[in-house]
Motif scaffolding. Structure first.
Motif, PDB file in Angstrom:
ATOM      1  N   UNK A  39       0.885  -1.344  -0.106  1.00  0.00           N
ATOM      2  CA  UNK A  39      -0.153   0.048   0.046  1.00  0.00           C
ATOM      3  C   UNK A  39       0.891   1.319   0.027  1.00  0.00           C
ATOM      4  N   UNK A  40       0.332   2.414  -0.414  1.00  0.00           N
ATOM      5  CA  UNK A  40       1.023   3.610  -0.433  1.00  0.00           C
ATOM      6  C   UNK A  40       0.510   4.047   0.994  1.00  0.00           C
TER       7      UNK A  40
ATOM      8  N   UNK B 227      -5.340   5.710   0.275  1.00  0.00           N
ATOM      9  CA  UNK B 227      -6.349   4.489   0.054  1.00  0.00           C
ATOM     10  C   UNK B 227      -5.806   3.487  -0.928  1.00  0.00           C
ATOM     11  N   UNK B 228      -4.737   3.708  -1.406  1.00  0.00           N
ATOM     12  CA  UNK B 228      -4.485   2.627  -2.625  1.00  0.00           C
ATOM     13  C   UNK B 228      -3.546   1.563  -1.899  1.00  0.00           C
ATOM     14  N   UNK B 229      -3.964   0.207  -2.413  1.00  0.00           N
ATOM     15  CA  UNK B 229      -3.354  -0.837  -1.723  1.00  0.00           C
ATOM     16  C   UNK B 229      -3.853  -1.981  -2.615  1.00  0.00           C
TER      17      UNK B 229
ATOM     18  N   UNK C  82      -7.036  -7.745  -7.447  1.00  0.00           N
ATOM     19  CA  UNK C  82      -6.875  -6.179  -7.602  1.00  0.00           C
ATOM     20  C   UNK C  82      -7.241  -5.556  -6.157  1.00  0.00           C
ATOM     21  N   UNK C  83      -6.079  -4.742  -6.075  1.00  0.00           N
ATOM     22  CA  UNK C  83      -5.931  -4.018  -4.706  1.00  0.00           C
ATOM     23  C   UNK C  83      -6.030  -5.089  -3.700  1.00  0.00           C
ATOM     24  N   UNK C  84      -7.218  -4.855  -2.948  1.00  0.00           N
ATOM     25  CA  UNK C  84      -7.166  -5.669  -1.732  1.00  0.00           C
ATOM     26  C   UNK C  84      -8.078  -6.901  -1.963  1.00  0.00           C
ATOM     27  N   UNK C  85      -8.410  -7.420  -3.137  1.00  0.00           N
ATOM     28  CA  UNK C  85      -9.455  -8.374  -3.198  1.00  0.00           C
ATOM     29  C   UNK C  85      -8.804  -9.401  -4.188  1.00  0.00           C
ATOM     30  N   UNK C  86      -9.073 -10.525  -3.782  1.00  0.00           N
ATOM     31  CA  UNK C  86      -8.300 -11.944  -4.548  1.00  0.00           C
ATOM     32  C   UNK C  86      -9.533 -12.756  -4.893  1.00  0.00           C
ATOM     33  N   UNK C  87      -9.780 -13.313  -6.118  1.00  0.00           N
ATOM     34  CA  UNK C  87     -10.650 -14.483  -6.409  1.00  0.00           C
ATOM     35  C   UNK C  87     -10.026 -15.715  -6.999  1.00  0.00           C
TER      36      UNK C  87
ATOM     37  N   UNK D 122       5.408   7.081   0.273  1.00  0.00           N
ATOM     38  CA  UNK D 122       6.375   5.721   0.217  1.00  0.00           C
ATOM     39  C   UNK D 122       5.463   4.413   0.289  1.00  0.00           C
ATOM     40  N   UNK D 123       5.938   3.280  -0.435  1.00  0.00           N
ATOM     41  CA  UNK D 123       5.307   2.130  -0.828  1.00  0.00           C
ATOM     42  C   UNK D 123       5.705   1.401   0.529  1.00  0.00           C
TER      43      UNK D 123
END
Length: 751
Positions: A42-43, A47-49, A553-558, A71-72
């Motif tokens: 995340x940054x 809210x980017x992650x 994508x971001x915080x979600x994985x399927x 910062x990452x």
């Protein structure tokens, strides 16, 4: 009106000044170079992650006006948090679009327990290739750690547990048991008899294990030809590829309440100039396991495991020597069908290994390895009230492998020689077995996809040794030398497109029958059975396909995984018949004279007969998973099912695990995390011949982790509500249910 125009102008200007960025990379463990999944990327202060996938990869897309002072962050429990200033990144525009991209490549996280005590020398590690592959290490390993490898894996999709009491539990992968998958330790076969019978224990003590991999698809064939179910590889402490700069001690202590067990492991890393000595001491003591309705008699055990390793390091190579002594004494519970007081088994295994490794430059290969593994295995069975050894089994294994490899290519050859013998009430003949094989793996990376391929071909021979003992059900003339040429192969494809990942593979595998499946003829004390071989068995063939898709994508994985395996000739030990009337001890047997019972064997004078038979079969299934991360919370859901069909006899296949669902809720802080695990196992009413119905059950576990200053404490509270439940794959579910509430404590420290 002027105010509205002013606000609109400011917003429009902000949109024009913002820039879309895409950062990609791969997160790896610093110690063993394996990918780390579920890392929070995340940054900071935005809210980017996103999170890493099963192969450690991530793609993070975000909009910022500039990267100055941003910062990452890479964060996961059990590893030191990593911070990368974004204004130092090398940025470029992607071809044909306006997105600025930065490819970070491999990023290494340092385990908070290991820190920088060791360095990785002379090696790369094979990254896993398929969406369905699994790596269990770090805190996830601690969260699932149990008394044996099968119980440690049982919460994962489509993994069942075939059990005969906790001492001899074995994993079942996608409906495949026995040696239709491979079980290895550090990439080497175990050399025990665990996959020949349900009452033979796996010679692995979990206190010496630091990670488990499940490998499927093309790469699995570098381990063996019979890998349609996959490969379970248990990684151990003391790998010679890890060189320590300072004297280091690792201590691992634990306790479990369901069998009142205690265990301890002490591992010493002793560097001396260009040499290193690794010394491991393991002890485990368990008493009989308990359940909500009582104690399961004669299921206690004692394990002692001592290992000494020596490594000589050179500039571009090393030589590794290892001696290991594994001693286990364990009990098999009693039954009126077998021995009313149970059976005691003593297992002794001595191992000697040599590994020569060198970094080279030869065509596309950069590593050369020679492995030699000698295993001396002995196994004695006693009736619990007797000192007389009723059965003795022994096997000597001589295994040699030569490999050339790189990150994308492996070729090798292997010679495996086994010398088996037996004595007492067990009439399988002595025999010599020779297996010679050649294998290879190749991965080619194109612009938009990866192509994978592998093969393994060779010849396996079994030579029974005369004179034979008196067979009861076999003809001496049928017991002859057998020869089995084999060829297994696989081809696979991986595609990455935006946030999607696709993988698929085709495989054909061959498995020669074991000595027991061919020529067994005698009572088996531990399994309450009389086993008869089938000398006419041919080589088993299975054809399989797996297809998988994952969205991240971001915080979600399927992820969705499907598999389909067909065998025109599939065999396993099957009961030859079953008496439908209840047997009452002390009275005449209601099925006296039945041909499916061996009379005069067992403590009560009878045992059911078992014999392998070849059938046409089909096994297919589905695995579905969702992961969602929100700030310090992580939610994970898994669903899996497998179906087995006996096509020849138009009925369900035996020994298939039921459908399973798992919910995991995790809350993490800097040094503490809390986990709630909910497991729902459906009833099993798709029954093979002579199987019985098993009801569904629901279990609740709570797990607490504390990790700071090279110390890890993991507390598991399993089956909190003391649910009465039965395992469909347990051979003694008619006698006793599975364990009830259990408190497990594990403490690890590095000094």
């Amino acid at each position: 009106m002027i105010n509205k125009l002013f606000i609109f102008s400011i917003v429009s200007l902000g949109s024009l000044l913002s820039q879309t960025y895409r950062i990609s990379g791969k997160i790896l463990d610093y110690q063993d170079k394996f990918p780390i999944s579920d890392v929070n990327i995340y940054i900071e202060n935005t809210n980017f992650g996103t999170i890493t996938d099963l192969n450690g990869n991530f793609n993070l897309e975000f909009n910022l006006s500039n990267l100055n002072n941003f910062k990452l962050k890479a964060k996961i429990i059990g590893y030191k948090q990593l911070t990368i200033p974004l204004d130092n990144l090398e940025i470029k525009f992607c071809s044909g679009c306006s997105i600025k991209i930065s490819e970070l490549g491999n990023i290494f996280l340092i385990n908070e327990v290991i820190e920088l005590e060791s360095i990785h020398v002379h090696a790369f590690e094979n990254n896993l290739s398929q969406i369905s592959d699994i790596t269990i290490n770090g805190q996830e390993f601690n969260n699932n750690l149990s008394t044996n490898i099968a119980k440690t894996l049982e919460n994962y999709p489509n993994i069942g547990v075939s059990s005969f009491g906790s001492n001899v539990s074995k994993p079942v992968l996608r409906g495949y048991s026995g040696d239709r998958f491979l079980l290895t330790k550090g990439g080497n076969l175990l050399g025990d008899l665990s996959q020949t019978s349900i009452d033979h224990a796996i010679s692995i003590d979990m206190s010496e294990i630091n990670k488990i991999q499940i490998i499927r698809g093309p790469k699995s064939l570098i381990y063996g030809s019979n890998t349609i179910g996959g490969v379970i590889d248990a990684g151990t402490y003391g790998n010679p590829k890890f060189r320590f700069n300072n004297f280091t001690t690792k201590i691992n202590l634990g306790y479990q309440s369901f069998n009142n067990s205690t265990y301890g492991n002490v591992f010493f890393y002793i560097p001396i100039k260009d040499n290193q000595i690794n010394l491991s001491l393991n002890e485990r003591r368990t008493k009989s396991q308990t359940s909500p309705i009582g104690k399961l008699r004669n299921t206690n055990s004692e394990i002692s495991n001592y290992k000494l390793g020596y490594i000589k390091y050179y500039q571009n190579s090393f030589i590794y020597l290892m001696l290991e002594n594994y001693n286990m004494k364990y009990g098999i519970p009693p039954s009126e069908e077998g021995h009313i007081n149970g059976v005691d088994i003593d297992l002794l295994k001595n191992t000697f290994q040599i590994n020569y490794h060198s970094d080279i430059s030869l065509y596309n290969f950069d590593q050369f390895d020679i492995y030699y593994n000698y295993i001396d295995y002995e196994h004695s069975e006693y009736e619990s009230i007797s000192d007389f050894r009723a059965v003795g089994l022994a096997k000597n294994t001589y295994n040699t492998k030569i490999e050339l490899k790189s990150s994308q290519n492996i070729i090798g050859s292997e010679i495996d020689i086994k010398k088996s013998s037996s004595e007492g009430f067990y009439w399988t003949p002595k025999a010599n077995e020779i297996n010679i094989s050649f294998y290879g793996f190749y991965e080619h990376i194109f612009n938009n996809f990866n192509l994978l391929g592998s093969y393994r071909f060779g010849h396996s021979s079994i030579f029974p040794i005369k004179p034979f003992l008196n067979f009861s059900n076999l003809d001496d003339k049928q017991v002859i030398s057998r020869f089995f040429p084999f060829f297994s192969s696989s081809i696979g494809l991986k595609v990455n497109y935006n946030n999607f990942q696709f993988s698929s593979w085709l495989m054909n595998t061959m498995r020669e029958p074991t000595l027991e499946e061919l020529y067994s003829d005698g009572p088996h004390l531990g399994t309450y059975s009389y086993e008869i071989g089938s000398p006419v068995l041919d080589i088993e063939k299975i054809y399989g396909i797996e297809s998988a898709i994952k969205y991240n994508k971001k915080s979600f994985t399927l992820s969705v995984i499907t598999f389909y395996n067909y065998s025109p000739y599939y065999y396993q030990m099957t009961k030859m018949g079953k008496c439908e009337f209840e047997y009452i001890a002390g009275e005449n047997h209601p099925c006296a004279g039945a041909e499916y019972i061996e009379w005069g064997s067992g403590s009560t004078g009878w045992l059911y007969k078992y014999k392998p038979k070849g059938i046409e079969s089909l096994i297919n299934g589905l695995e579905f998973g969702i992961i969602y991360n929100y700030k310090d919370f992580k939610f994970k859901y898994d669903f899996s099912l497998v179906r087995g069909y006996n096509i020849s006899e138009k009925q369900p296949l035996e020994y298939i695990n039921p459908d399973k669902q798992k919910f995991t809720f995790k809350y993490s802080q800097k040094i503490i995390d809390y986990n709630l695990r909910l497991i729902k196992v459906e009833s099993q009413n798709r029954l093979g011949e002579f199987e019985s119905y098993t009801p569904s059950y629901f279990l609740v576990d709570f797990i607490f982790n504390f990790n700071k200053n090279n110390k890890i404490i993991t507390i598991q509270l399993n089956n909190i509500f003391n649910e009465l439940h039965y395992n469909h794959l347990s051979r003694i579910k008619s006698i006793m249910p599975e364990p009830g509430i259990n408190l497990s404590i594990n403490y690890k420290i590095l000094i």
